[in-house]
Design an enzyme around this catalytic site. Sequence first.
Site, PDB file in Angstrom:
ATOM      1  N   LYS A 177      40.303  99.627  68.812  1.00 60.33           N
ATOM      2  CA  LYS A 177      40.220  99.526  70.272  1.00 60.33           C
ATOM      3  C   LYS A 177      40.160 100.940  70.842  1.00 60.33           C
ATOM      4  CE  LYS A 177      43.041  99.835  73.664  1.00 60.33           C
ATOM      5  NZ  LYS A 177      42.171 100.476  74.636  1.00 60.33           N
ATOM      6  N   GLU A 252      50.868 109.080  66.549  1.00 59.99           N
ATOM      7  CA  GLU A 252      50.587 110.482  66.910  1.00 59.99           C
ATOM      8  C   GLU A 252      50.672 110.566  68.419  1.00 59.99           C
ATOM      9  OE1 GLU A 252      50.309 112.887  64.880  1.00 59.99           O
ATOM     10  OE2 GLU A 252      49.996 111.806  63.012  1.00 59.99           O
ATOM     11  N   CYS A 286      46.362 117.157  72.749  1.00 65.39           N
ATOM     12  CA  CYS A 286      47.769 116.964  72.377  1.00 65.39           C
ATOM     13  C   CYS A 286      48.365 118.281  71.906  1.00 65.39           C
ATOM     14  CB  CYS A 286      47.871 115.908  71.292  1.00 65.39           C
ATOM     15  SG  CYS A 286      46.731 116.178  69.950  1.00 65.39           S
ATOM     16  N   GLU A 387      55.180 116.723  79.409  1.00 65.52           N
ATOM     17  CA  GLU A 387      53.757 116.896  79.104  1.00 65.52           C
ATOM     18  C   GLU A 387      52.940 116.628  80.366  1.00 65.52           C
ATOM     19  OE1 GLU A 387      51.746 113.942  76.613  1.00 65.52           O
ATOM     20  OE2 GLU A 387      50.822 115.597  75.518  1.00 65.52           O
TER      21      GLU A 387
HETATM   22  P1  NAD Z   1      47.860 106.347  76.379  1.00 63.85           P
HETATM   23  O1  NAD Z   1      49.137 106.191  75.636  1.00 63.85           O
HETATM   24  O2  NAD Z   1      47.852 106.003  77.816  1.00 63.85           O
HETATM   25  O3  NAD Z   1      46.735 105.430  75.715  1.00 63.85           O
HETATM   26  C1  NAD Z   1      46.416 105.516  74.354  1.00 63.85           C
HETATM   27  C2  NAD Z   1      45.802 104.198  73.923  1.00 63.85           C
HETATM   28  O4  NAD Z   1      46.796 103.186  74.030  1.00 63.85           O
HETATM   29  C3  NAD Z   1      44.625 103.739  74.777  1.00 63.85           C
HETATM   30  O5  NAD Z   1      43.651 103.145  73.948  1.00 63.85           O
HETATM   31  C4  NAD Z   1      45.258 102.699  75.682  1.00 63.85           C
HETATM   32  O6  NAD Z   1      44.342 101.734  76.151  1.00 63.85           O
HETATM   33  C5  NAD Z   1      46.278 102.071  74.740  1.00 63.85           C
HETATM   34  N1  NAD Z   1      47.383 101.369  75.410  1.00 63.85           N
HETATM   35  C6  NAD Z   1      47.852 101.548  76.669  1.00 63.85           C
HETATM   36  N2  NAD Z   1      48.863 100.691  76.905  1.00 63.85           N
HETATM   37  C7  NAD Z   1      49.049  99.959  75.782  1.00 63.85           C
HETATM   38  C8  NAD Z   1      49.947  98.922  75.411  1.00 63.85           C
HETATM   39  N3  NAD Z   1      50.868  98.466  76.239  1.00 63.85           N
HETATM   40  N4  NAD Z   1      49.846  98.412  74.166  1.00 63.85           N
HETATM   41  C9  NAD Z   1      48.923  98.871  73.292  1.00 63.85           C
HETATM   42  N5  NAD Z   1      48.048  99.849  73.600  1.00 63.85           N
HETATM   43  C10 NAD Z   1      48.105 100.391  74.822  1.00 63.85           C
HETATM   44  O7  NAD Z   1      47.373 107.843  76.121  1.00 63.85           O
HETATM   45  P2  NAD Z   1      46.055 108.544  76.660  1.00 63.85           P
HETATM   46  O8  NAD Z   1      46.266 108.823  78.109  1.00 63.85           O
HETATM   47  O9  NAD Z   1      44.836 107.801  76.255  1.00 63.85           O
HETATM   48  O10 NAD Z   1      46.060 109.906  75.813  1.00 63.85           O
HETATM   49  C11 NAD Z   1      46.852 110.980  76.175  1.00 63.85           C
HETATM   50  C12 NAD Z   1      48.101 111.055  75.325  1.00 63.85           C
HETATM   51  O11 NAD Z   1      47.742 111.025  73.958  1.00 63.85           O
HETATM   52  C13 NAD Z   1      48.865 112.332  75.506  1.00 63.85           C
HETATM   53  O12 NAD Z   1      50.246 112.064  75.544  1.00 63.85           O
HETATM   54  C14 NAD Z   1      48.536 113.132  74.268  1.00 63.85           C
HETATM   55  O13 NAD Z   1      49.481 114.091  73.904  1.00 63.85           O
HETATM   56  C15 NAD Z   1      48.406 112.066  73.257  1.00 63.85           C
HETATM   57  N6  NAD Z   1      47.615 112.487  72.107  1.00 63.85           N
HETATM   58  C16 NAD Z   1      48.259 112.773  70.950  1.00 63.85           C
HETATM   59  C17 NAD Z   1      47.556 113.208  69.842  1.00 63.85           C
HETATM   60  C18 NAD Z   1      48.263 113.519  68.552  1.00 63.85           C
HETATM   61  O14 NAD Z   1      47.611 113.520  67.533  1.00 63.85           O
HETATM   62  N7  NAD Z   1      49.557 113.783  68.541  1.00 63.85           N
HETATM   63  C19 NAD Z   1      46.170 113.359  69.923  1.00 63.85           C
HETATM   64  C20 NAD Z   1      45.545 113.071  71.121  1.00 63.85           C
HETATM   65  C21 NAD Z   1      46.276 112.626  72.207  1.00 63.85           C
END
Ligand code: NAD
Length: 497
Positions: A177, A252, A286, A387
């Site tokens: 997804k 992650e 990230c 963050e």
């Molecule tokens: P997010 O947590 O809002 O969303 C990530 C994914 O989770 C999306 O596909 C979203 O649709 C899905 N999601 C949202 N609510 C959900 C739920 N209730 N159940 C299941 N899935 C759900 O994050 P984002 O805004 O897309 O990305 C930014 C974040 O990602 C930042 O915190 C960043 O640090 C982190 N990030 C971490 C890494 C790493 O490797 N550590 C890499 C990239 C991004």
Amino acid sequence: MSDTKVYKNFINGKWVESSSGKTFENRNPANTDEVVGVFQKSNADDVNQALTAAAEAYKKWRLVPAPKRGELLYRVASKMWARKEEISRDMTREMGKVIAETRGDTQEAIDMTYYMAGEGRRLFGQTTPSEMPNKFNMTIRQPLGVCSFITPWNFPIAIPAWKTMPALICGNTVVIKPATDTPLSVAHMMEVFEEEGIPAGVVNMVTGSGGTVGTALINDDRVRVVSFTGSTEIGRKVSEGCAPNFKHCCLEMGGKNVQIVMDDANLELAVEGALWGAFGTTGQRCTATSRLIIHEKVHDKMVEMLKAQAEKIKVGNGLDETVKMGPCINQGQLDTVLSYIDIGQKGGARLVTGGERLTGGDYDKGFFVKPTIFTGVTQKMRIWREEIFGPVLSVGTFKTFDQAIEMANDTAYGLSAAIYTQDINKAYTAMRDVYTGIFYVNAPTIGAETHLPFGGTKETGNGHREAATAALDVFSEWKSVYVDFSGKIQRAQIDNQ
Ligand code: NAD
């Protein structure tokens, strides 16, 4: 709208509409007049179909010899390479980061695919002596089954590839997804798999919201591994969802990464590193440098240099090769960034540059904000602790090396850190004492390579690592095998005393 391409889900080797009959638009964050594509707003029924396909495909895929699975991945990597420019340009349109960076994102997916293709001829286990005579011991990796992936928007193809390629080479099948802001990049990845003849059901894509599609992917009993990259807040929910039936769960999550600058550092290099770390990908990595701590002896000079350089960064549409920083991903993220700028000012930090949305002309159509630097940031302030995920750099200062280490570790997260110094003793001490998953010496906090493990400590991760051979440990389980060719019963720990 009528000319806009409608993309479907990819389930069991076919492009299919959602049974919800609903769709959503994916708009360009640099120009919200542009609809990049229309995607399926999927529901639990679509997820069920994809998981059924993946579970069925697993029965055969797990038995395909790993080198053969690798050959397919080699072809996928070559095709991605051939389509690199098209994929990268579409990624800039859907996500906003500049074209040089989306080329890098696509390259990272290609690198990971080649790397994991090679693992098809390795996937090494161990052979080891037995404590008994005439007995042979070894370990083999076995796949787990169906894996579900929930991915973020900031690395729209690299992160999906980081998960998909090791899963496939180990013999698992996949349902992914993508983030709702960046489904097109994963659709391109699916097209490449299809073009290269991956068997139906081995990879599947279901687009839609986290709440609906993501939740269904976490909760279904057929799923054995959930790999999630995103915020710590959602990661916690994913972990809770996986716990009841002990699904493997690889998380992650967020970061609050730090660059330390010692008084002996090459300041020009440190400035260049801080700017790339803080404002590359509009600060939406990230691993982005969001905290910069500078030795008090060089603090004022370095801040002056940073300000001068930050003000030269050209912000705009990432398809323009001269632009160095694109927009925030969406209105919500722009609002978050602006609210943190407000929080920083009200909390007593000093705004050195930036601090506002860019407006006028084409800027009005996108989510652009100026590269922003705060100084005088102390450890209690929210802009130090939380963050932001945008182009906001919080600068603090220190007197002693020990204090720098203490400040570096004063965060809930533990993804990436960097030190700039000419002193090898300090570099190695910091490498040892800063508790993160990734550490750089005289290089910015961003810039991971695919053949090293990737991930973080504390609230950044749950102990797993992506990339490199470490990823194989997420997508396979060890089986210890004992072969007794003595022709008699031999009791371990008893008969060999
Ligand atoms: P997010 O947590 O809002 O969303 C990530 C994914 O989770 C999306 O596909 C979203 O649709 C899905 N999601 C949202 N609510 C959900 C739920 N209730 N159940 C299941 N899935 C759900 O994050 P984002 O805004 O897309 O990305 C930014 C974040 O990602 C930042 O915190 C960043 O640090 C982190 N990030 C971490 C890494 C790493 O490797 N550590 C890499 C990239 C991004």
